[in-house]
Design a protein around this motif. Structure first.
Motif, PDB file in Angstrom:
ATOM      1  N   ASN A 224     -46.260  37.468  29.399  1.00  0.00           N
ATOM      2  CA  ASN A 224     -45.762  37.572  30.764  1.00  0.00           C
ATOM      3  C   ASN A 224     -46.544  38.594  31.613  1.00  0.00           C
ATOM      4  OD1 ASN A 224     -44.068  36.971  32.916  1.00  0.00           O
ATOM      5  ND2 ASN A 224     -42.582  38.554  32.358  1.00  0.00           N
ATOM      6  N   TYR A 244     -45.257  34.072  18.415  1.00  0.00           N
ATOM      7  CA  TYR A 244     -45.076  34.950  19.561  1.00  0.00           C
ATOM      8  C   TYR A 244     -43.614  35.098  19.981  1.00  0.00           C
ATOM      9  CZ  TYR A 244     -50.123  34.498  20.190  1.00  0.00           C
ATOM     10  OH  TYR A 244     -51.467  34.540  20.011  1.00  0.00           O
ATOM     11  N   ASP A 245     -42.720  34.362  19.332  1.00  0.00           N
ATOM     12  CA  ASP A 245     -41.343  34.253  19.823  1.00  0.00           C
ATOM     13  C   ASP A 245     -40.666  35.593  20.098  1.00  0.00           C
ATOM     14  OD1 ASP A 245     -41.546  31.609  19.859  1.00  0.00           O
ATOM     15  OD2 ASP A 245     -40.129  31.178  18.229  1.00  0.00           O
ATOM     16  N   ARG A 246     -40.779  36.501  19.126  1.00  0.00           N
ATOM     17  CA  ARG A 246     -40.053  37.767  19.307  1.00  0.00           C
ATOM     18  C   ARG A 246     -40.523  38.524  20.537  1.00  0.00           C
ATOM     19  NH1 ARG A 246     -41.727  41.379  14.192  1.00  0.00           N
ATOM     20  NH2 ARG A 246     -41.137  43.132  15.498  1.00  0.00           N
ATOM     21  N   TYR A 247     -41.825  38.412  20.853  1.00  0.00           N
ATOM     22  CA  TYR A 247     -42.346  39.113  22.032  1.00  0.00           C
ATOM     23  C   TYR A 247     -41.933  38.402  23.308  1.00  0.00           C
ATOM     24  CZ  TYR A 247     -45.057  41.293  18.396  1.00  0.00           C
ATOM     25  OH  TYR A 247     -45.417  41.942  17.262  1.00  0.00           O
ATOM     26  N   VAL A 248     -41.949  37.068  23.256  1.00  0.00           N
ATOM     27  CA  VAL A 248     -41.549  36.287  24.425  1.00  0.00           C
ATOM     28  C   VAL A 248     -40.068  36.538  24.723  1.00  0.00           C
ATOM     29  CG1 VAL A 248     -41.262  33.949  25.340  1.00  0.00           C
ATOM     30  CG2 VAL A 248     -43.304  34.526  24.012  1.00  0.00           C
ATOM     31  N   ASN A 249     -39.251  36.541  23.692  1.00  0.00           N
ATOM     32  CA  ASN A 249     -37.817  36.788  23.884  1.00  0.00           C
ATOM     33  C   ASN A 249     -37.557  38.193  24.419  1.00  0.00           C
ATOM     34  OD1 ASN A 249     -37.369  34.246  22.917  1.00  0.00           O
ATOM     35  ND2 ASN A 249     -36.933  34.904  20.813  1.00  0.00           N
ATOM     36  N   ALA A 250     -38.259  39.157  23.857  1.00  0.00           N
ATOM     37  CA  ALA A 250     -38.071  40.539  24.311  1.00  0.00           C
ATOM     38  C   ALA A 250     -38.458  40.676  25.781  1.00  0.00           C
ATOM     39  CB  ALA A 250     -38.894  41.495  23.457  1.00  0.00           C
ATOM     40  N   ALA A 252     -38.395  38.280  28.011  1.00  0.00           N
ATOM     41  CA  ALA A 252     -37.407  37.566  28.814  1.00  0.00           C
ATOM     42  C   ALA A 252     -36.158  38.421  29.004  1.00  0.00           C
ATOM     43  CB  ALA A 252     -37.056  36.239  28.147  1.00  0.00           C
ATOM     44  N   GLU A 253     -35.752  39.129  27.931  1.00  0.00           N
ATOM     45  CA  GLU A 253     -34.557  39.972  28.025  1.00  0.00           C
ATOM     46  C   GLU A 253     -34.768  41.162  28.960  1.00  0.00           C
ATOM     47  OE1 GLU A 253     -33.330  41.033  24.029  1.00  0.00           O
ATOM     48  OE2 GLU A 253     -33.031  38.902  23.608  1.00  0.00           O
TER      49      GLU A 253
END
Ligand code: ADP
Ligand code: MG
Ligand code: MG
Length: 255
Positions: A224, A244-250, A252-253
């Motif tokens: 992002n 990359y999910d954990r970074y993308v989710n973090a 987004a949060e």
């Protein structure tokens, strides 16, 4: 010793729906001899970072700085950036009708060095670099990018890097569209250019596989529009395993 320093870089583009901020405060410092991998999901702004450093007119820097050895890169014309020692393959035209690879390389070399290369050594250097990259000598007489395959484009990119000897090379998705053999040959080219010139390398990639051949000193996870995490080579291994999910989710949060 050279240093490329990116400080709090914000960049926008004009889209159909108005102005969109894509880079949201990028910080990065690259010294000579270092290889930094930027890894991130599609659409995170990796290419925008490369284009912005290259001076692509579509991208507007709204704040922040980019300097090479203290010189303001963003104030330089595109050709000045190359003369200052930045190598950004995408700063060159996609297709140059009627200009052969051989003439293109010679013109670029002359522009960067401020004088024409000596014919005898230049011909030898070009032949040698093309041989290293397992390129057909006939390639030199083809028109730049006209009908090049994905793999030929990438080899041409690394051929430029080997011959132009930049201080800092920014390589965007050099691995895309390459089969394993081509990937190895292209990676060896990057490693050779690095060991000959001790340049810094910013290696932008979505996949970890190129990092098996080009060893990064630093890995930056890009999400992002900014660096979400930094680490050593082990971070690339973790990305390979976890994605990359954990970074993308973090990210987004945090919004
Ligand atoms: P990446 O290289 O990480 O896949 P990009 O830098 O290409 O990401 O794109 C980041 C975001 O910016 C995407 O949402 C993309 O659609 C948008 N974008 C990039 N360049 C432009 C442009 N010239 N016009 C409109 N949108 C753009
Ligand atoms: Mg450093
Ligand atoms: Mg991209």
């Amino acid at each position: 010793m050279s240093t490329l320093e990116i400080r709090d870089l914000h960049v926008t583009v004009e889209t159909e729906n108005g102005t969109k901020e894509i880079l949201k405060g990028v910080n990065l410092t690259i010294d000579s001899g270092e290889t930094h991998a930027i890894m991130g999901p599609n659409g995170s702004g990796k290419s925008t970072l490369a284009y912005s450093i290259a001076g692509h007119p579509k991208y507007t820097v709204t704040s922040g700085t980019v300097t090479l050895d203290g010189e303001d890169v963003l104030a330089m014309e595109v050709d000045e950036r190359a003369r200052a020692g930045l190598f950004l393959a995408m700063q060159y035209p996609v297709e140059v009708p009627g200009v052969t690879v051989s003439n293109f390389l010679r013109t670029a070399k002359t522009a960067i060095d401020g004088e024409a290369p000596k014919v005898r050594t230049w011909v030898k250097d070009v032949k040698g670099a093309m041989g290293n990259l397992k390129m057909d000598p006939a390639f030199a007489e083809r028109n730049v990018n006209e009908g090049f395959s994905g793999g030929e484009k990438k080899r041409h990119e690394i051929l430029q890097m080997e011959l132009l000897k930049p201080k800092m090379a920014i390589l965007d998705e050099t691995d895309s569209g390459l089969d394993v053999d081509a990937l190895r040959i292209v990676s060896e080219g990057v490693n050779r250019a690095k060991s000959e010139t001790n340049c810094g390398v910013l290696l932008i990639t979505h996949y970890t596989r190129i990092l098996r051949y080009i060893k990064p000193d630093h890995v930056h996870v890009f999400v992002n529009g900014k660096v979400a995490e930094e680490g050593g080579p082990e971070l690339a291994d973790r990305l390979e395993a976890e994605g990359y999910d954990r970074y993308v989710n973090a990210a987004a949060e945090a919004k």
